[in-house]
Each structure stands twice: as structure tokens, then as C-alpha cells.
Design an enzyme around this catalytic site. Structure first.
Site, PDB file in Angstrom:
ATOM      1  N   HIS A 277       0.962  -0.876   0.219  1.00  0.00           N
ATOM      2  CA  HIS A 277      -0.331   0.223  -0.061  1.00  0.00           C
ATOM      3  C   HIS A 277       0.810   1.220   0.090  1.00  0.00           C
ATOM      4  O   HIS A 277       0.771   1.721   1.023  1.00  0.00           O
ATOM      5  CB  HIS A 277      -0.798   0.110   1.356  1.00  0.00           C
ATOM      6  CG  HIS A 277      -1.865   0.903   1.381  1.00  0.00           C
ATOM      7  ND1 HIS A 277      -1.637   2.215   1.834  1.00  0.00           N
ATOM      8  CD2 HIS A 277      -3.082   1.237   0.611  1.00  0.00           C
ATOM      9  CE1 HIS A 277      -3.129   3.046   1.798  1.00  0.00           C
ATOM     10  NE2 HIS A 277      -3.568   2.887   0.435  1.00  0.00           N
TER      11      HIS A 277
ATOM     12  N   ILE B   8       0.900   4.362   4.576  1.00  0.00           N
ATOM     13  CA  ILE B   8      -0.251   5.224   5.210  1.00  0.00           C
ATOM     14  C   ILE B   8      -1.281   3.672   5.236  1.00  0.00           C
ATOM     15  O   ILE B   8      -1.381   3.196   4.443  1.00  0.00           O
ATOM     16  CB  ILE B   8      -0.937   5.765   3.650  1.00  0.00           C
ATOM     17  CG1 ILE B   8       0.095   7.476   4.006  1.00  0.00           C
ATOM     18  CG2 ILE B   8      -1.844   6.339   4.507  1.00  0.00           C
ATOM     19  CD1 ILE B   8      -0.527   8.202   2.768  1.00  0.00           C
TER      20      ILE B   8
ATOM     21  N   GLY C 223      -7.362   3.487   4.942  1.00  0.00           N
ATOM     22  CA  GLY C 223      -9.026   3.274   5.257  1.00  0.00           C
ATOM     23  C   GLY C 223      -9.874   1.868   5.897  1.00  0.00           C
ATOM     24  O   GLY C 223     -10.373   1.986   6.750  1.00  0.00           O
ATOM     25  N   VAL C 224     -10.202   1.523   5.275  1.00  0.00           N
ATOM     26  CA  VAL C 224     -10.925   0.257   5.400  1.00  0.00           C
ATOM     27  C   VAL C 224     -10.483   0.027   6.499  1.00  0.00           C
ATOM     28  O   VAL C 224     -10.945  -0.768   7.225  1.00  0.00           O
ATOM     29  CB  VAL C 224     -10.854  -0.512   3.726  1.00  0.00           C
ATOM     30  CG1 VAL C 224      -9.008  -1.265   3.885  1.00  0.00           C
ATOM     31  CG2 VAL C 224     -11.956  -1.306   4.404  1.00  0.00           C
TER      32      VAL C 224
ATOM     33  N   GLU D 183     -12.072  -1.244   9.708  1.00  0.00           N
ATOM     34  CA  GLU D 183     -11.550  -2.688  10.735  1.00  0.00           C
ATOM     35  C   GLU D 183     -11.402  -2.355  11.822  1.00  0.00           C
ATOM     36  O   GLU D 183     -12.378  -3.217  12.931  1.00  0.00           O
ATOM     37  CB  GLU D 183     -10.560  -3.417   9.253  1.00  0.00           C
ATOM     38  CG  GLU D 183     -10.786  -5.119  10.624  1.00  0.00           C
ATOM     39  CD  GLU D 183     -12.362  -5.743  10.393  1.00  0.00           C
ATOM     40  OE1 GLU D 183     -12.243  -6.386  11.191  1.00  0.00           O
ATOM     41  OE2 GLU D 183     -12.685  -5.416   9.721  1.00  0.00           O
TER      42      GLU D 183
END
Length: 146
Positions: free
Chosen positions: A47, A53, A56-57, A61
């Protein structure tokens, strides 16, 4: 709750277990938890290499795992699984990077009849990093693969 106590109450395990410590828990009401972000986490390899970073998912979670403890703090009902039903108005205010110590707060705003809604806030160093609403529903475990 420390990591081992959390393991007794949620189904996720490393590397997908996001909550590492629970600092406050009122079953059916709210919880506060900690997630320490390490550069060694596997998702950082792919990523945005060179600019790690936290996705966001995975912030969502992390908050969802804390919410599951509020819904069923004792983890005693093996026949049900609480699944994320809806993510609403989630805002990512500032990036989360390795070295951040996330403080997650989950507050149940509605609950009952198998549907639970939470306001969640994810902070670091006194500043909000992400916030929004998460909704869950209870699903019979044996119906998932039926």
C-alpha cells in the site's frame, strides 16, 4: 483488556486483529481501545510503497473490532457473527502512519432487534484522524456458507 484477553472475545487474529488493548468497556454502551501502527504490518509492503499510509478500510476494521466487544463483551454466543452492515459519513481527516498510537472510541447510539449503530472516533496525539458511523447486524454463523 490486554491482547490475550481480547483474543478470548473476538474472532480476528493477527495479522488481522487490530485492537491490541481495551482501556474502557461498558457492554451495550461504549468502549475505548488502542491500536499501535507498526511499519512491519504486512499491508505496508504493497500500500503505497515508500509512503506508508494505513488504508482507510483498515481504520474502519479497527473500529469495527472494538464495536464487536461492546455488542457482545463476553464473546459467549458462538452461533452468531456480527457483521458490518453499513459505513456512513466516514471521514478521514489526517493520514495514519507507522509509529502512530491510535485511540479508538466507539459509542453505541442505537441497538436492538439485531441491528447496532455506533459513532466512532479514531484519534492520535489529541487530534482526530477519522470518524463516522458503523452499523452491524447479527447473522447466524451456520447461514454464512449455506
Amino acid at each position: 483488556m490486554n491482547l490475550l484477553e481480547i483474543n478470548a472475545h473476538i474472532r480476528q487474529r493477527p495479522p488481522f486483529q487490530m485492537i491490541e488493548r481495551v482501556t474502557a468497556l461498558e457492554p451495550g454502551k461504549s468502549a475505548d481501545g488502542i491500536k499501535c501502527v507498526s511499519v512491519n504490518e504486512p499491508y505496508f509492503q504493497g500500500h503505497m510503497p515508500g509512503l506508508p499510509i494505513m488504508p482507510g478500510v483498515l481504520l474502519i476494521e479497527s473500529a469495527a473490532q472494538l464495536c464487536s466487544l461492546v455488542i457482545e463483551a463476553d464473546g459467549s454466543d458462538d452461533s452468531k457473527v456480527y457483521v458490518l452492515l453499513k459505513v456512513r459519513d466516514f471521514k478521514f481527516v489526517r493520514p495514519v502512519v507507522p509509529g502512530d498510537r491510535l485511540e479508538i472510541h466507539a459509542e453505541m447510539v442505537r441497538g436492538g432487534a439485531g441491528v447496532y449503530t455506533f459513532d466512532v472516533t479514531i484519534s492520535c496525539d489529541g487530534g482526530v484522524r477519522a470518524k463516522g458511523e458503523l452499523m452491524f447486524t447479527a447473522v447466524a454463523q451456520d447461514s454464512i456458507y449455506a
